[in-house]
Structure formats: structure tokens, C-alpha cells
Scaffold this motif. Sequence first.
Motif, short mmCIF file in Angstrom:
data_model
loop_
_atom_site.label_atom_id
_atom_site.label_comp_id
_atom_site.label_asym_id
_atom_site.label_seq_id
_atom_site.Cartn_x
_atom_site.Cartn_y
_atom_site.Cartn_z
N SER A 45 0.83 -1.21 0.00
CA SER A 45 0.00 0.00 0.00
C SER A 45 0.86 1.25 0.00
O SER A 45 0.58 2.21 -0.72
N LEU A 46 1.92 1.23 0.79
CA LEU A 46 2.84 2.36 0.84
C LEU A 46 3.53 2.56 -0.50
O LEU A 46 3.62 3.68 -1.01
N LEU A 47 3.99 1.48 -1.10
CA LEU A 47 4.65 1.57 -2.40
C LEU A 47 3.69 2.06 -3.48
O LEU A 47 4.05 2.90 -4.31
N ALA A 48 2.46 1.54 -3.47
CA ALA A 48 1.47 1.99 -4.45
C ALA A 48 1.16 3.47 -4.29
O ALA A 48 1.04 4.21 -5.27
N GLY A 49 1.08 3.93 -3.05
CA GLY A 49 0.83 5.35 -2.81
C GLY A 49 1.99 6.22 -3.26
O GLY A 49 1.79 7.29 -3.84
N LEU A 50 3.20 5.76 -3.01
CA LEU A 50 4.38 6.53 -3.44
C LEU A 50 4.48 6.60 -4.96
O LEU A 50 4.79 7.65 -5.53
N VAL A 51 4.23 5.49 -5.63
CA VAL A 51 4.27 5.48 -7.10
C VAL A 51 3.16 6.36 -7.66
O VAL A 51 3.38 7.14 -8.60
N ALA A 52 1.97 6.28 -7.09
CA ALA A 52 0.86 7.10 -7.56
C ALA A 52 1.16 8.58 -7.35
O ALA A 52 0.88 9.41 -8.22
#
Length: 91
Positions: A45-52
Motif C-alpha cells: 500500500s505504501l509503495l502503491a501510494g508513493l508510485v501514484a
Amino acid sequence: MRLPEPSSVAAALHGRLLRPVRRTLRPFLDEDVDRGDPVSHVLLSLLAGLVAFALTALAAALVALPTALYAVAYALLAGASRLVNAFSYRR
């Protein structure tokens, strides 16, 4: 020939570049993690948020940079046009 105003160019770029990216990535930016979630889910979730966030920031830069360059070019061309018109106008 009239050049479009910088605000209309910015609105067009915003509508074509930033709005679709933001609309598509909104679920990843608003994702929430519950207390009992596994660590892998939290990290994903953290990685997806950072990429987004990075993609949204890139899209915003792709709107801001051409808009700023166009505003400078518009000011120079409009100023040159007014200067030419001022000297060619006879009283």
C-alpha cells in the motif's frame, strides 16, 4: 492570427494530462491500511501510494513546465506585436 491566452492553454493541458492521471490514480492515493493488516499489505500500500504520488507529480510538472514556457513566449510575442503596432500607428 490571435494566440490563445496562457490560462486557456493551461486548462487544456490540465484537462488532457493531469485530470486523467489523477482520476486513475485516486484509489491508490486514498488507500487506507487497517491495524490488523499483514506487513506485506502495508508495504504494498505504501509503495502503491508513493508510485501514484510520483506519477501525479510528474503529470503536474508536465502541465506546469509547458504552461510556464508558453506564458513567457506569449508575453514576448504579445509585447513585440504591441510594439510593432505602436510604431506603425500614425496619428
